[in-house]
Design a protein around this motif. Sequence first.
Motif, PDB file in Angstrom:
ATOM      1  N   ALA A 289       0.654  -1.141   0.067  1.00  0.00           N
ATOM      2  CA  ALA A 289      -0.165  -0.136  -0.111  1.00  0.00           C
ATOM      3  C   ALA A 289       0.724   1.209  -0.071  1.00  0.00           C
ATOM      4  CB  ALA A 289      -0.921  -0.136   1.333  1.00  0.00           C
ATOM      5  N   LYS A 290       2.249   0.983  -0.084  1.00  0.00           N
ATOM      6  CA  LYS A 290       3.062   2.178   0.093  1.00  0.00           C
ATOM      7  C   LYS A 290       2.948   3.192   1.102  1.00  0.00           C
ATOM      8  CE  LYS A 290       4.025   2.221  -4.963  1.00  0.00           C
ATOM      9  NZ  LYS A 290       3.348   1.104  -5.448  1.00  0.00           N
ATOM     10  N   LEU A 291       2.649   2.471   2.221  1.00  0.00           N
ATOM     11  CA  LEU A 291       2.514   3.326   3.537  1.00  0.00           C
ATOM     12  C   LEU A 291       3.732   3.722   4.231  1.00  0.00           C
ATOM     13  CD1 LEU A 291      -0.333   1.348   5.122  1.00  0.00           C
ATOM     14  CD2 LEU A 291      -0.617   3.371   4.163  1.00  0.00           C
ATOM     15  N   SER A 292       3.848   5.065   4.645  1.00  0.00           N
ATOM     16  CA  SER A 292       5.077   5.336   5.528  1.00  0.00           C
ATOM     17  C   SER A 292       4.493   6.811   5.859  1.00  0.00           C
ATOM     18  CB  SER A 292       6.232   5.566   4.640  1.00  0.00           C
ATOM     19  OG  SER A 292       6.089   6.517   3.561  1.00  0.00           O
ATOM     20  N   GLY A 293       4.914   7.251   7.204  1.00  0.00           N
ATOM     21  CA  GLY A 293       4.709   8.320   7.703  1.00  0.00           C
ATOM     22  C   GLY A 293       2.956   8.575   7.850  1.00  0.00           C
ATOM     23  N   GLU A 294       2.394   9.408   6.831  1.00  0.00           N
ATOM     24  CA  GLU A 294       1.094   9.850   7.232  1.00  0.00           C
ATOM     25  C   GLU A 294       0.006   8.830   6.403  1.00  0.00           C
ATOM     26  OE1 GLU A 294      -0.467  12.658   9.162  1.00  0.00           O
ATOM     27  OE2 GLU A 294       1.669  12.360   9.867  1.00  0.00           O
ATOM     28  N   ALA A 295      -1.090   8.300   7.162  1.00  0.00           N
ATOM     29  CA  ALA A 295      -1.920   7.671   6.467  1.00  0.00           C
ATOM     30  C   ALA A 295      -3.355   8.251   6.613  1.00  0.00           C
ATOM     31  CB  ALA A 295      -1.879   6.041   6.965  1.00  0.00           C
ATOM     32  N   MET A 296      -4.236   7.609   5.708  1.00  0.00           N
ATOM     33  CA  MET A 296      -5.545   8.216   5.846  1.00  0.00           C
ATOM     34  C   MET A 296      -6.528   6.733   6.167  1.00  0.00           C
ATOM     35  SD  MET A 296      -6.047  11.371   5.713  1.00  0.00           S
ATOM     36  CE  MET A 296      -7.548  11.622   5.410  1.00  0.00           C
ATOM     37  N   VAL A 297      -7.434   7.070   7.368  1.00  0.00           N
ATOM     38  CA  VAL A 297      -8.004   5.878   7.743  1.00  0.00           C
ATOM     39  C   VAL A 297      -9.465   6.318   7.228  1.00  0.00           C
ATOM     40  CG1 VAL A 297      -8.734   4.584   9.601  1.00  0.00           C
ATOM     41  CG2 VAL A 297      -6.424   5.369   9.533  1.00  0.00           C
ATOM     42  N   VAL A 298     -10.213   5.661   6.495  1.00  0.00           N
ATOM     43  CA  VAL A 298     -11.223   5.893   6.029  1.00  0.00           C
ATOM     44  C   VAL A 298     -12.608   4.937   6.164  1.00  0.00           C
ATOM     45  CG1 VAL A 298     -12.663   6.716   3.843  1.00  0.00           C
ATOM     46  CG2 VAL A 298      -9.981   7.173   4.173  1.00  0.00           C
ATOM     47  N   GLY A 299     -13.493   5.299   6.590  1.00  0.00           N
ATOM     48  CA  GLY A 299     -14.729   4.460   6.808  1.00  0.00           C
ATOM     49  C   GLY A 299     -15.544   4.337   5.614  1.00  0.00           C
ATOM     50  N   VAL A 300     -15.856   2.906   5.062  1.00  0.00           N
ATOM     51  CA  VAL A 300     -16.514   2.640   3.802  1.00  0.00           C
ATOM     52  C   VAL A 300     -17.567   1.670   3.790  1.00  0.00           C
ATOM     53  CG1 VAL A 300     -16.061   2.117   1.550  1.00  0.00           C
ATOM     54  CG2 VAL A 300     -14.245   3.073   2.703  1.00  0.00           C
ATOM     55  N   ARG A 301     -18.484   1.975   4.567  1.00  0.00           N
ATOM     56  CA  ARG A 301     -19.694   1.116   4.849  1.00  0.00           C
ATOM     57  C   ARG A 301     -19.568   0.018   5.754  1.00  0.00           C
ATOM     58  NH1 ARG A 301     -21.208  -2.420   0.663  1.00  0.00           N
ATOM     59  NH2 ARG A 301     -20.298  -0.745  -0.564  1.00  0.00           N
ATOM     60  N   ASP A 302     -19.034  -1.051   5.441  1.00  0.00           N
ATOM     61  CA  ASP A 302     -18.949  -2.457   6.245  1.00  0.00           C
ATOM     62  C   ASP A 302     -17.273  -2.530   6.626  1.00  0.00           C
ATOM     63  OD1 ASP A 302     -17.837  -3.080   3.665  1.00  0.00           O
ATOM     64  OD2 ASP A 302     -18.973  -4.940   3.747  1.00  0.00           O
ATOM     65  N   HIS A 303     -16.410  -1.570   5.989  1.00  0.00           N
ATOM     66  CA  HIS A 303     -15.026  -2.000   6.364  1.00  0.00           C
ATOM     67  C   HIS A 303     -14.475  -0.735   6.669  1.00  0.00           C
ATOM     68  CE1 HIS A 303     -14.888  -1.375   1.908  1.00  0.00           C
ATOM     69  NE2 HIS A 303     -13.700  -1.394   2.019  1.00  0.00           N
ATOM     70  N   ILE A 304     -13.251  -0.695   6.810  1.00  0.00           N
ATOM     71  CA  ILE A 304     -12.354   0.545   7.000  1.00  0.00           C
ATOM     72  C   ILE A 304     -11.002   0.480   6.190  1.00  0.00           C
ATOM     73  CG2 ILE A 304     -10.751   1.833   8.405  1.00  0.00           C
ATOM     74  CD1 ILE A 304     -12.365   0.600  10.753  1.00  0.00           C
ATOM     75  N   GLU A 305     -10.851   1.413   5.368  1.00  0.00           N
ATOM     76  CA  GLU A 305      -9.448   1.392   4.448  1.00  0.00           C
ATOM     77  C   GLU A 305      -8.643   2.181   4.978  1.00  0.00           C
ATOM     78  OE1 GLU A 305     -12.139   0.675   0.114  1.00  0.00           O
ATOM     79  OE2 GLU A 305     -11.041   2.598   0.667  1.00  0.00           O
ATOM     80  N   VAL A 306      -7.306   1.960   4.651  1.00  0.00           N
ATOM     81  CA  VAL A 306      -6.013   2.570   5.179  1.00  0.00           C
ATOM     82  C   VAL A 306      -5.295   2.986   3.670  1.00  0.00           C
ATOM     83  CG1 VAL A 306      -3.975   2.655   6.514  1.00  0.00           C
ATOM     84  CG2 VAL A 306      -6.020   1.298   7.335  1.00  0.00           C
ATOM     85  N   TRP A 307      -4.973   4.152   3.461  1.00  0.00           N
ATOM     86  CA  TRP A 307      -4.668   4.518   2.248  1.00  0.00           C
ATOM     87  C   TRP A 307      -3.182   5.393   2.831  1.00  0.00           C
ATOM     88  CZ3 TRP A 307      -6.753   5.090  -2.812  1.00  0.00           C
ATOM     89  CH2 TRP A 307      -7.701   4.224  -2.695  1.00  0.00           C
ATOM     90  N   ALA A 308      -2.044   5.272   1.847  1.00  0.00           N
ATOM     91  CA  ALA A 308      -1.148   6.266   1.874  1.00  0.00           C
ATOM     92  C   ALA A 308      -1.730   7.851   1.780  1.00  0.00           C
ATOM     93  CB  ALA A 308      -0.147   6.120   0.969  1.00  0.00           C
ATOM     94  N   ALA A 309      -1.285   8.597   2.741  1.00  0.00           N
ATOM     95  CA  ALA A 309      -2.187   9.986   2.611  1.00  0.00           C
ATOM     96  C   ALA A 309      -1.999  10.628   1.045  1.00  0.00           C
ATOM     97  CB  ALA A 309      -1.426  11.153   3.732  1.00  0.00           C
ATOM     98  N   ASP A 310      -0.913  10.587   0.382  1.00  0.00           N
ATOM     99  CA  ASP A 310      -0.523  11.165  -0.705  1.00  0.00           C
ATOM    100  C   ASP A 310      -1.573  10.414  -1.814  1.00  0.00           C
ATOM    101  OD1 ASP A 310       1.069   8.804  -0.734  1.00  0.00           O
ATOM    102  OD2 ASP A 310       2.683   9.735  -1.802  1.00  0.00           O
ATOM    103  N   ARG A 311      -1.642   9.041  -1.799  1.00  0.00           N
ATOM    104  CA  ARG A 311      -2.366   8.378  -2.641  1.00  0.00           C
ATOM    105  C   ARG A 311      -4.208   8.597  -2.610  1.00  0.00           C
ATOM    106  NH1 ARG A 311      -0.387   2.101  -3.172  1.00  0.00           N
ATOM    107  NH2 ARG A 311      -1.180   2.205  -5.144  1.00  0.00           N
ATOM    108  N   TRP A 312      -4.434   8.901  -1.156  1.00  0.00           N
ATOM    109  CA  TRP A 312      -5.755   9.250  -1.037  1.00  0.00           C
ATOM    110  C   TRP A 312      -6.146  10.504  -1.444  1.00  0.00           C
ATOM    111  CZ3 TRP A 312     -10.234   7.457   0.026  1.00  0.00           C
ATOM    112  CH2 TRP A 312     -11.355   8.502   0.390  1.00  0.00           C
TER     113      TRP A 312
END
Length: 172
Positions: free
Chosen positions: A100-123
Amino acid sequence: MLFTGSYRRALDDKLRLAIPKPLRDQLAADGPLYLTPGLDGCLAIYPPAAFAALADRLAATSPATREVRDYSRLFFSQAATVSPDSQWRLRVPTELINWAKLSGEAMVVGVRDHIEVWAADRWEAYVAQCDGQYEQLAEAALMGGAATQLLQQNNAPNGEESPHEAMPRAPR
C-alpha cells in the motif's frame, strides 16, 4: 455497523496504526480484525462479520472460474488477523505496508462495512482524480450497469486511467 469519515493518522516506527475513536467505537474491543489488501492501492480492515460475509459471497461464486480461484488465493493468503492493543493500534505487516506504499501519514477511511487505510498522498490523488465526478459516480453506483458503462465511455477519450484501473498488484 456503518463506518464513515476520514481521519489522518501517523504510522509509528513499530508499524502500528491507531484506529480513530469514531471507528473503534463500532468494533468489538476483544475481537480480531482482518487486515487485507484492498482495492485501488489501499488496505482494508474488516470486522469478523463483514469478513465472513465477503467469504460467503466468494464461496457462492463458481470455484471453476479462474478469476474466482485466483482472487480467493491472493486475498485470503495475504489476509492477516490482527488485534488492537490497549491504545487501539494495529500492527501492520511489512508486506502490506509495502504493497500500500504506507509510510509516515496515512488516511483511515470508513467505507460502509469496512475501514480502508491509504497512504495520505495516494488518498489525496484519488480524491483529486474523482473530484468533479461525484454526481456521475453516484448515478453509476445507484443506477447500476448502464450508467456505469456510460461513465466509462465518457471517461475513456481523455486517455487517463480511472482510479479503479490503477490498482497495484497484490503483495507476495
